[in-house]
Design an enzyme around this catalytic site. Sequence first.
Site, PDB file in Angstrom:
ATOM      1  N   HIS A 111      -2.779  -4.726   7.570  1.00  0.00           N
ATOM      2  CA  HIS A 111      -3.796  -5.566   7.334  1.00  0.00           C
ATOM      3  C   HIS A 111      -5.246  -4.868   7.357  1.00  0.00           C
ATOM      4  CE1 HIS A 111      -6.467  -8.924   8.675  1.00  0.00           C
ATOM      5  NE2 HIS A 111      -5.943  -9.381   7.299  1.00  0.00           N
TER       6      HIS A 111
ATOM      7  N   GLY B 136     -10.720  -3.480   0.459  1.00  0.00           N
ATOM      8  CA  GLY B 136      -9.951  -3.448   1.666  1.00  0.00           C
ATOM      9  C   GLY B 136     -10.276  -2.147   2.449  1.00  0.00           C
TER      10      GLY B 136
ATOM     11  N   THR C 152       0.768  -1.399   0.004  1.00  0.00           N
ATOM     12  CA  THR C 152      -0.035  -0.039   0.109  1.00  0.00           C
ATOM     13  C   THR C 152       0.630   1.298   0.047  1.00  0.00           C
ATOM     14  OG1 THR C 152      -1.783  -1.097   1.234  1.00  0.00           O
ATOM     15  CG2 THR C 152      -1.769   1.551   1.257  1.00  0.00           C
TER      16      THR C 152
END
Length: 314
Positions: free
Chosen positions: A219, A196, A166
Amino acid sequence: MKPVIVVHGGAGTIFKDREEGYRTGVKRAALKGYNILKNGGSALEAVEEAVVVMEDDPHFNAGCGSVLNEKGDVEMDAIIMDGKNLASGAVSAARCIANPIKLARLVMEKTDHMLLTDRGASIFAKAQGIPEVPGEMLVTDRSRERWKANLKPESNPAVPQIDLGTVGAVAIDSDGSVACATSTGGLTNKLVGRVGDTACIGSGGYADDLVGATSTTGHGESIMKVVLARLVLHHMEQGMTPEEAADAALSYMKERVNGHGGVIVISKSGGWTAKFSTKQMSWAAVTDGQLQCGIYQGENQITTVEEALALLLN
Ligand code: GLY
């Protein structure tokens, strides 16, 4: 107000042979954004362009370099937010475009909506004249190898992915406005259609001129459970510094849901931090003609902007 930009290239574990590529990538992105701020550009423009630099850099899990879903395709999430008016735009499961962050900005500026997904995002991209790129152009050898390795029967899906990736940026401009931008390919071998944290306002990022701005990495399912970006800003509203707020929010995510990740934060007065609960997170910041950068806990390499530019051009 003195302009400041902070960028990250993802929290997780960075393999030794890729460290220098990550360092160079985040420095390039921060310098690109800072140059915009220094020439009177807005925080919004600066974070968008900084993220474009990392989307175009195959080291990072965003744009070209994105990880692949279970079917071997790239599906990308991105968000951008303007602290002036809380306007925000996002895309999820976006395919076949080079720069999802640009599409997110168009969602913010050209529609009455905040998030377009999958086919709707593709239709909108086409209508806005965003060129379609073959999906293959976004796929690196590395992401294909990882995808294949994860398909092997002996691979254990219960082992959490460690190189999470990311990219993101936060900035404050000379008018005192803040903005954030975040972009990702998500988790490797994710289910088709998995969205996500990155595309979700308050999770992947948040920006409010009254408080500051944050971009997150880590996460996604954990980040969404604690709404990490808004949680950081909440702590700052209660009087914490960016560093205290980042530490408190990351500790909460670890204790409450056993989640790991990282955040970059900027306050309305220009204070900033880059913090992570993973082994590593690549980050860089530019303020006052000085560039700072790190990957490991406690690392902070400091150079002047001129030195950094000279090194990058060599
Ligand atoms: N934080 C990126 C993702 O989980 O999709």
